[in-house]
Scaffold this active site. Structure first.
Site, PDB file in Angstrom:
ATOM      1  N   GLU A 255       0.865  -1.193   0.000  1.00  0.00           N
ATOM      2  CA  GLU A 255       0.000   0.000   0.000  1.00  0.00           C
ATOM      3  C   GLU A 255       0.891   1.230   0.000  1.00  0.00           C
ATOM      4  OE1 GLU A 255      -2.307  -0.211   3.586  1.00  0.00           O
ATOM      5  OE2 GLU A 255      -3.105  -2.186   3.106  1.00  0.00           O
ATOM      6  N   LYS A 257       2.273   4.579   1.604  1.00  0.00           N
ATOM      7  CA  LYS A 257       2.365   5.090   2.972  1.00  0.00           C
ATOM      8  C   LYS A 257       1.940   6.552   2.924  1.00  0.00           C
ATOM      9  CE  LYS A 257       5.320   5.215   7.059  1.00  0.00           C
ATOM     10  NZ  LYS A 257       5.130   6.589   7.514  1.00  0.00           N
ATOM     11  N   ARG A 262      -2.847   9.530  11.523  1.00  0.00           N
ATOM     12  CA  ARG A 262      -3.485   8.226  11.722  1.00  0.00           C
ATOM     13  C   ARG A 262      -4.807   8.441  12.448  1.00  0.00           C
ATOM     14  NH1 ARG A 262      -1.058   3.008  12.609  1.00  0.00           N
ATOM     15  NH2 ARG A 262      -2.718   1.478  12.243  1.00  0.00           N
ATOM     16  N   ARG A 293      -3.917   8.418  17.006  1.00  0.00           N
ATOM     17  CA  ARG A 293      -3.020   7.326  17.358  1.00  0.00           C
ATOM     18  C   ARG A 293      -2.685   7.314  18.851  1.00  0.00           C
ATOM     19  NH1 ARG A 293       2.830   6.385  14.671  1.00  0.00           N
ATOM     20  NH2 ARG A 293       3.708   5.866  16.658  1.00  0.00           N
ATOM     21  N   GLU A 326      -5.920   6.979   7.497  1.00  0.00           N
ATOM     22  CA  GLU A 326      -5.113   8.187   7.606  1.00  0.00           C
ATOM     23  C   GLU A 326      -5.935   9.384   7.120  1.00  0.00           C
ATOM     24  OE1 GLU A 326      -1.954   7.150   8.488  1.00  0.00           O
ATOM     25  OE2 GLU A 326      -0.750   8.965   8.267  1.00  0.00           O
ATOM     26  N   ARG A 440       3.849  -3.321  17.594  1.00  0.00           N
ATOM     27  CA  ARG A 440       4.728  -2.953  16.481  1.00  0.00           C
ATOM     28  C   ARG A 440       5.474  -4.221  16.093  1.00  0.00           C
ATOM     29  NH1 ARG A 440       6.662   1.793  14.866  1.00  0.00           N
ATOM     30  NH2 ARG A 440       6.279   2.875  16.820  1.00  0.00           N
ATOM     31  N   LYS A 446       7.409  -0.783   7.054  1.00  0.00           N
ATOM     32  CA  LYS A 446       7.430   0.477   6.301  1.00  0.00           C
ATOM     33  C   LYS A 446       8.744   0.557   5.539  1.00  0.00           C
ATOM     34  CE  LYS A 446       8.370   2.851  10.612  1.00  0.00           C
ATOM     35  NZ  LYS A 446       7.949   3.758  11.629  1.00  0.00           N
TER      36      LYS A 446
HETATM   37  P1  AMP Z   1       5.785   5.999  11.463  1.00  0.00           P
HETATM   38  O1  AMP Z   1       4.846   6.992  12.035  1.00  0.00           O
HETATM   39  O2  AMP Z   1       6.865   6.610  10.620  1.00  0.00           O
HETATM   40  O3  AMP Z   1       6.273   4.997  12.494  1.00  0.00           O
HETATM   41  O4  AMP Z   1       4.977   5.102  10.394  1.00  0.00           O
HETATM   42  C1  AMP Z   1       3.834   4.374  10.731  1.00  0.00           C
HETATM   43  C2  AMP Z   1       2.660   5.213  10.355  1.00  0.00           C
HETATM   44  O5  AMP Z   1       2.469   5.217   8.964  1.00  0.00           O
HETATM   45  C3  AMP Z   1       1.339   4.712  10.861  1.00  0.00           C
HETATM   46  O6  AMP Z   1       1.139   5.025  12.213  1.00  0.00           O
HETATM   47  C4  AMP Z   1       0.365   5.428   9.957  1.00  0.00           C
HETATM   48  O7  AMP Z   1       0.005   6.685  10.486  1.00  0.00           O
HETATM   49  C5  AMP Z   1       1.161   5.684   8.700  1.00  0.00           C
HETATM   50  N1  AMP Z   1       0.618   5.034   7.498  1.00  0.00           N
HETATM   51  C6  AMP Z   1       0.497   5.661   6.320  1.00  0.00           C
HETATM   52  N2  AMP Z   1       0.010   4.853   5.387  1.00  0.00           N
HETATM   53  C7  AMP Z   1      -0.233   3.662   5.983  1.00  0.00           C
HETATM   54  C8  AMP Z   1      -0.766   2.424   5.522  1.00  0.00           C
HETATM   55  N3  AMP Z   1      -1.129   2.244   4.252  1.00  0.00           N
HETATM   56  N4  AMP Z   1      -0.869   1.418   6.432  1.00  0.00           N
HETATM   57  C9  AMP Z   1      -0.483   1.601   7.721  1.00  0.00           C
HETATM   58  N5  AMP Z   1       0.017   2.740   8.201  1.00  0.00           N
HETATM   59  C10 AMP Z   1       0.153   3.775   7.353  1.00  0.00           C
END
Ligand code: AMP
Length: 580
Positions: A255, A257, A262, A293, A326, A440, A446
């Site tokens: 998918e 990102k 969130r 979140r 999101e 997590r 990611k």
């Molecule tokens: P990070 O905040 O850098 O740890 O990345 C994780 C975050 O990516 C999640 O908490 C979501 O807010 C965001 N995110 C964006 N797109 C997606 C997706 N397709 N699936 C899951 N999380 C996503």
């Protein structure tokens, strides 16, 4: 002088009074804090909880999990460190500067309270009275009045009780006990599997209720309750595509990102006998709530999403629907850069023209519940199939693109395409994975962003130069020592990248949340709560920094209001970035 003397620590008080006395709670907490052993902590907690009647068990389980109210309840205390400090000053009569010095030394206002308050009459507070005062605090408007309510509660407390009242009001007891340990203790007492307690806690959004149901062997009676946030599933970073192949050899979903906020969406028909403390807003017979979140309700910030969600065809949500996704700024079929959304955040009011200027969309990428069915144990693919069948229509409601691949070779192109669509990168998901609330894990990965960034927390703020000389605009920031070790290690200092409005707001916040002042307030250590996303030229080894690394030419990309300080990056990530 500011610390427990060794003999004081050795002779911890023994419980007196009835089981429901707040002092018993405080003593149990002291004993739990005094041992590093998980099993001993659980045994002390178990013994304490057993003696309580149902209503008190409900409260104590919540309090030990660190929250004054259940998640299912829309009430929030909203008391900051400054209000607690003022109340403690009023109750103790001790000078502000002394309290501040003690706070720097002890690092916890609860500990300071115990030190500065004097032993008066014997303890009289009961758990139910604490609950009443906390409820009253929610109802109280205005900082001054709030401080009075807190002070009057502290006046009724012994120093030990005050210590835990303050900790409870700050939302963290800091006794080395997490919600998971409370679930564990409840499971042991009821001789149930801990997974069942976790499940009921998730369904009801109230660990207190889970405790009472478990005690009576009635866990089966628990029903899914909507309008409380379910913890979010989180992703782990990957550095190489081979990590994906080894983790998901049979294929995976990809998918985009999305770079937004969130959010978890709850939608259900308004019921006649709804609890008045329920989160969300009713609109045309349908209740809608949005959670961040950090599990806070954010519905009021997105009135332009409430309407389309309430307007979904009733068969889409049936008796209720929970989606994960999101919120992104979105106009004319295009996702806009995150910065556009920042204009809308942290405001008390949202004028119509701002809503028009920065329209948003909710991009759904998961479904957790629909029409009586809890879906989190279903595999990713089944959840996606259900999500795809829902009538989510642009411009306000979108569904994330989910594609299946067996070969990582395609990911380079996909990554670029996602960037071209205005998104941050890619998320790779395990096709058979359940939705694991609050975890997590490696089922969601990611894919590394094109530019290296770090999420850090501000530990000190300093007055800037030139037009910023009236503001605390230079920020020293830190990462965590590791996932398990919350020690903060400074890795740099940045002063560029934020707008004047953001600097003004942060400056005021830091003034109100200063731990210690130096150079007549020009430099301050501050409560480590503000999370920033920073980018930099490179990471270099540094003897001056305790962690051994410093960022060269750091720049602030944005304030991450959506991220709690517990989730910032660790020294391990910094170390990896330092490698050539
Ligand atoms: P990070 O905040 O850098 O740890 O990345 C994780 C975050 O990516 C999640 O908490 C979501 O807010 C965001 N995110 C964006 N797109 C997606 C997706 N397709 N699936 C899951 N999380 C996503």
């Amino acid at each position: 002088m500011l610390q427990d003397s060794p003999d004081q620590a050795a002779t911890r008080p023994e419980p007196v009074g009835e089981a429901n006395a707040f002092e018993r709670f405080a003593i149990a907490a002291e004993h739990i804090a005094a041992t590093p052993k998980r099993l001993t902590k659980a045994a002390i907690l178990g013994e304490y909880l057993t003696a309580l009647a149902d209503e008190d068990l409900r409260l104590a389980a919540r309090y030990f999990a660190g929250s004054p109210f259940p998640l299912s309840d829309q009430r929030v205390l909203n008391v900051g460190g400054a209000a607690l400090m003022n109340a403690l000053q009023a109750t103790s009569g001790v000078e502000r500067s002394f309290l501040q010095a003690a706070l720097v030394q002890q690092g916890d206002l609860g500990d300071v309270a115990r030190q500065v308050l004097s032993e008066g009459s014997s303890p009289t507070l009961r758990l139910a009275e604490v609950e009443k005062s906390l409820a009253m605090l929610v109802e109280t408007r205005g900082n001054k009045r709030k401080v009075e309510v807190i002070a009057s509660l502290l006046q009724q407390a012994t120093p030990l009780e005050a210590k835990y009242l303050i900790k409870l009001m700050t939302g963290d007891l800091r006794i080395g006990l997490r919600e998971g340990a409370v679930e564990d203790a409840i499971a042991r007492l009821a001789q149930e599997k801990v997974e069942r307690i976790q499940w009921v806690n998730m369904l009801t959004g109230d660990i207190g209720e889970a405790a009472v149901l478990a005690r009576h062997g009635q866990l089966d009676r628990a029903q899914m309750r909507l309008f409380h946030p379910i913890k979010f599933m989180l992703a782990s970073p990957v550095d190489t595509f081979t990590e994906i192949t080894s983790r998901m050899p049979a294929g995976f979903a990809v998918e985009d990102k999305y770079d937004g906020i969130r959010a978890q969406v709850h939608v259900a028909p308004v019921s006649d006998n709804a609890d008045p403390l329920l989160h969300g807003v009713p609109q045309a017979g349908v209740r809608v709530a949005l959670f961040s979140r950090t599990l806070d309700e954010i519905t009021p910030a997105f009135p332009d999403l409430v309407e389309p969600l309430a307007g979904l065809p009733p068969e889409t949500f049936g008796t209720g629907l929970i989606l994960d996704g999101e919120i992104v700024p979105y106009r004319d079929g295009q996702i806009l850069p995150f910065q556009a959304l920042q204009k809308r955040l942290g405001r008390k009011t949202l004028p119509e023209d701002l809503l028009r200027e920065v329209p948003v969309a909710f991009v759904a990428y998961d479904i957790l519940y629909r029409d009586g069915q809890v879906l989190i144990e279903e595999p990713y693919q089944a959840r996606q199939a259900l999500l795809a069948s829902l009538a989510l229509n642009p411009p306000a409601l979108l569904r994330a693109r989910s594609q299946q691949f067996t070969d990582v070779a395609a990911l380079d192109d996909e990554f670029q395409a996602a960037r071209d669509r205005g998104n941050e990168g890619l998320m790779v998901k395990h096709l058979q994975s359940p939705y694991k609330p609050g975890k997590r894990g490696k089922d969601w990965l990611k894919v590394k962003r094109a530019i290296a960034t770090l999420d850090v927390v501000v530990t000190a703020a300093e007055v800037g130069t030139g037009k910023r000389s009236r503001f605390l605009s230079d920020y020293t920031f830190a990462v965590r020592a590791s996932e398990d070790d919350p020690t903060l290690l400074n890795v740099g200092k940045a002063y560029s990248g934020l707008t004047d409005a953001e600097v003004t707001e942060l400056s005021n916040w830091f003034k109100a949340h200063t731990i210690e002042e130096f150079a007549h307030g020009r430099v301050r250590t501050v409560e480590p709560k503000v999370v920033l996303e920073v980018t930099f030229d490179r990471v270099q080894a540094s003897k001056r920094h305790k962690g051994g690394y410093a960022l060269r030419f750091p720049r602030i990309l944005r304030i991450r209001d959506d991220k709690p300080p517990e989730d910032i990056d660790t020294l391990e990530t910094v170390r990896k970035l330092a490698e050539p």
